[in-house]
Scaffold this motif. Structure first.
Motif, short mmCIF file in Angstrom:
data_model
loop_
_atom_site.label_atom_id
_atom_site.label_comp_id
_atom_site.label_asym_id
_atom_site.label_seq_id
_atom_site.Cartn_x
_atom_site.Cartn_y
_atom_site.Cartn_z
N ARG A 71 0.82 -1.21 0.00
CA ARG A 71 0.00 0.00 0.00
C ARG A 71 0.85 1.27 0.00
NH1 ARG A 71 -2.45 -1.25 4.17
NH2 ARG A 71 -1.23 -0.09 5.71
N ASN A 72 1.90 1.30 0.81
CA ASN A 72 2.65 2.53 1.02
C ASN A 72 3.87 2.68 0.11
OD1 ASN A 72 0.85 3.06 3.12
ND2 ASN A 72 2.20 2.18 4.67
N VAL A 73 4.32 1.57 -0.47
CA VAL A 73 5.52 1.63 -1.31
C VAL A 73 5.18 1.31 -2.77
CG1 VAL A 73 7.83 0.69 -1.70
CG2 VAL A 73 7.01 1.06 0.64
N PHE A 74 4.73 0.08 -3.03
CA PHE A 74 4.51 -0.31 -4.42
C PHE A 74 3.37 0.46 -5.08
CE2 PHE A 74 6.98 -4.01 -3.02
CZ PHE A 74 7.88 -4.11 -4.08
N ALA A 75 2.31 0.76 -4.31
CA ALA A 75 1.20 1.52 -4.90
C ALA A 75 1.65 2.92 -5.30
CB ALA A 75 0.04 1.60 -3.91
N VAL A 76 2.61 3.48 -4.58
CA VAL A 76 3.14 4.80 -4.93
C VAL A 76 4.09 4.69 -6.12
CG1 VAL A 76 4.46 6.78 -4.08
CG2 VAL A 76 2.90 5.57 -2.54
N LEU A 77 4.98 3.70 -6.08
CA LEU A 77 5.94 3.53 -7.17
C LEU A 77 5.27 3.26 -8.51
CD1 LEU A 77 8.69 1.36 -5.43
CD2 LEU A 77 8.94 3.72 -6.23
N THR A 78 4.13 2.59 -8.49
CA THR A 78 3.45 2.25 -9.75
C THR A 78 2.44 3.29 -10.19
OG1 THR A 78 1.88 0.89 -8.48
CG2 THR A 78 3.76 -0.24 -9.44
N ASP A 79 2.46 4.45 -9.55
CA ASP A 79 1.55 5.54 -9.93
C ASP A 79 2.22 6.37 -11.04
OD1 ASP A 79 -0.09 7.73 -10.20
OD2 ASP A 79 -0.22 8.17 -8.06
N PRO A 80 1.72 6.30 -12.26
CA PRO A 80 2.37 7.04 -13.36
C PRO A 80 2.30 8.54 -13.19
CG PRO A 80 0.29 6.06 -14.09
CD PRO A 80 0.57 5.50 -12.73
N ALA A 81 1.32 9.03 -12.42
CA ALA A 81 1.24 10.47 -12.18
C ALA A 81 2.44 10.95 -11.36
CB ALA A 81 -0.06 10.81 -11.45
N LEU A 82 3.03 10.06 -10.57
CA LEU A 82 4.18 10.42 -9.74
C LEU A 82 5.50 10.04 -10.39
CD1 LEU A 82 2.90 9.39 -6.18
CD2 LEU A 82 3.25 11.71 -7.03
N PHE A 83 5.55 8.85 -10.99
CA PHE A 83 6.82 8.34 -11.49
C PHE A 83 6.87 8.12 -13.00
CE2 PHE A 83 7.06 7.39 -6.98
CZ PHE A 83 8.35 7.79 -6.68
N GLY A 84 5.84 8.56 -13.70
CA GLY A 84 5.85 8.52 -15.15
C GLY A 84 6.14 7.14 -15.72
N PRO A 85 6.98 7.04 -16.78
CA PRO A 85 7.28 5.74 -17.41
C PRO A 85 7.96 4.75 -16.47
CG PRO A 85 7.94 7.58 -18.82
CD PRO A 85 7.59 8.17 -17.50
N LEU A 86 8.61 5.25 -15.41
CA LEU A 86 9.26 4.34 -14.48
C LEU A 86 8.27 3.40 -13.80
CD1 LEU A 86 11.82 6.66 -12.63
CD2 LEU A 86 12.32 4.86 -14.27
N ALA A 87 7.02 3.86 -13.67
CA ALA A 87 6.02 3.05 -12.98
C ALA A 87 5.83 1.70 -13.65
CB ALA A 87 4.68 3.81 -12.92
N ARG A 88 6.08 1.62 -14.97
CA ARG A 88 5.91 0.36 -15.69
C ARG A 88 7.02 -0.63 -15.37
NH1 ARG A 88 4.85 4.04 -20.03
NH2 ARG A 88 6.87 3.49 -20.97
N LEU A 89 8.08 -0.15 -14.74
CA LEU A 89 9.22 -1.02 -14.43
C LEU A 89 9.17 -1.54 -12.99
CD1 LEU A 89 12.05 1.06 -16.15
CD2 LEU A 89 10.71 -0.83 -17.10
N ILE A 90 8.01 -1.35 -12.35
CA ILE A 90 7.82 -1.83 -10.97
C ILE A 90 6.78 -2.95 -11.01
CG2 ILE A 90 7.38 -1.16 -8.59
CD1 ILE A 90 9.56 0.52 -10.00
#
Length: 429
Positions: A71-90
């Motif tokens: 909830r607190n780590v992966f859900a944030v990392l996979t948010d494209p609004a925050l991490f853009g294209p990087l979110a697809r690499l999580i």
């Protein structure tokens, strides 16, 4: 691996941008209020570290549970609004022991009690990330540090403040000058991208101790009454309004101690109401009830209650029946008697914080017939011995049976009643 920082850095304030650059120590801890931006900054730093980490050693992500890490780590990392294209690499499947970040396998562990410490033994770590460090057992944290043995190994972590006697503050944060440690403290005002209306709502959702910790970001001690905002004139009502839905009945179980049950209803005025109470205290009744006897009397009590506003109509059937999680035998008995129940959420501090916020924001009222609860609340106090012993916040376990039943009834079905509640801002208007 190159990382495009434009998307992420647009959401960071100057203190958090600085923290990403400065977090070169062995231990790097972001502390402060909720929604202050510390999680996004720390996760950006984690991505940069993973992209350049040595191939030797494992990467460990840990939190109170794997669910909280998701909830607190992966859900944030996979948010494209925050991490853009990087979110697809999580990549992570909730509950799994491993995930993938930027093509690298990472271990995911939950550390919800002292028994979790052996989980990390034997690991050789180059990186570790800890979510909400004050919720982690000290032995587990110490073992993680011992396993960060690869040259240049680092730990990144976040936390909200807790008791000033907490081990994390006393043994690490206050020793910043002695240890290879950097820390950054931020508040809501350090996150300029939040909607002002949201900030205003958040500030009224926390009261007392939790306002100081989660909004002001202060390490303050719990002391005195737990529900110091409770006011009989304000919180006790002689007459119930129209109840829109009967949410739950919470049951605290006792054998030699009292068994208590409280009913929670949602009023059409957008508030919650503790409407009815049932108690059996062997000390005053001079008899103990078996599980079958408790089941029989609780069901008879529910069936015999008059429906407020419906003259002559009897019988209340709350949507949830939530029982003390230690009372498995009573739950089985209720099930055999045709009454479906579930183990209550017994997250004590979360439940207390929720009740405190509801009382403080005029979102929870108590009918005057709930005499056991009304008698218990003023004397419900923080345990000074627990604070002195290990810096933990814990209420004194005495005269709390109706309080526990109310906490179960409120905390467990929060997902059901939350959309029905009027905001504190609207109620205060």
């Amino acid at each position: 691996m190159a990382i495009d920082l434009d998307v992420v850095t647009r959401s960071l304030s100057p203190i958090h941008l600085r923290s990403v650059v400065e977090s070169t120590a062995r231990l790097n801890i972001w502390q402060g209020s909720v929604r202050s931006g510390k999680t996004v900054a720390s996760l950006l730093r984690l991505l940069l570290a993973i992209a350049t980490a040595p191939t030797s050693g494992r990467v460990l992500l840990f939190g109170k549970t794997r669910e909280s890490v998701n909830r607190n780590v992966f859900a944030v990392l996979t948010d494209p609004a925050l991490f853009g294209p990087l979110a697809r690499l999580i990549k992570y499947n909730p509950g799994a022991p491993t995930g993938t970040i930027l093509g690298r396998e990472v271990d995911v562990l939950g550390a919800n009690d002292a028994k979790a410490e052996p989980k990390v033994r034997g690991m050789t770590l180059c990186l570790a990330y800890g979510d909400e460090l004050t919720t982690i057992p000290e032995a587990f944290f110490t073992q993680v540090l011992a396993r960060l043995s690869v040259p240049g190994a680092q730990l990144f972590g976040t936390t909200n403040p807790d008791s000033p006697a907490h081990w994390l503050r006393k043994k690490y944060l206050l020793r910043q000058g002695e240890l290879n440690l950097r820390t950054w403290h931020s508040t809501l005002d350090d996150n300029p991208h939040l909607d002002p209306a949201y900030v205003a709502s958040l500030k009224v959702e926390y009261v007392g101790l939790w306002f100081k910790r989660f909004i002001q970001g202060a390490w303050v001690q719990a002391e005195g009454a737990v529900f110091d905002m409770f006011d009989e004139d304000r919180h006790i009502v002689p007459v119930l309004p129209e109840i829109h839905r009967w949410i739950s009945v919470g049951i605290d179980y006792g054998t030699r101690n009292a068994t208590a049950a409280l009913i929670l209803g949602a009023g059409r005025d957008g508030r919650l109401y503790l409407t009815h109470e049932w108690r059996h205290d062997p000390a005053t009744a001079r008899r103990q009830l078996t599980d079958a006897g408790l089941s029989r009397e609780i069901r008879a009590w529910l069936h015999g209650l008059e429906v407020p506003g419906a003259t002559g109509l009897k019988g209340l059937a709350p949507e949830w029946t939530v029982v003390d999680p230690s009372a498995r035998s009573l739950r089985l008995q209720l099930h055999e008697d045709g009454m479906t129940s579930a183990a209550a959420d017994n997250s004590v501090l979360d439940g207390i914080r929720l009740m405190s916020s509801l009382l403080g924001n005029d979102q929870l009222k108590i009918h005057r017939s709930c005499k056991g609860l009304i008698e218990e609340i003023p004397g419900y106090s923080w345990d000074d011995k627990a604070i002195e012993r290990d810096g933990s916040d814990a209420p004194i376990k005495a005269d709390d049976h109706s309080i526990d039943a109310a906490r179960y009834a409120i905390k467990t079905p929060e997902v059901l009643w939350r959309p029905m509640l009027r905001s504190a801002v609207d109620l205060a208007a």
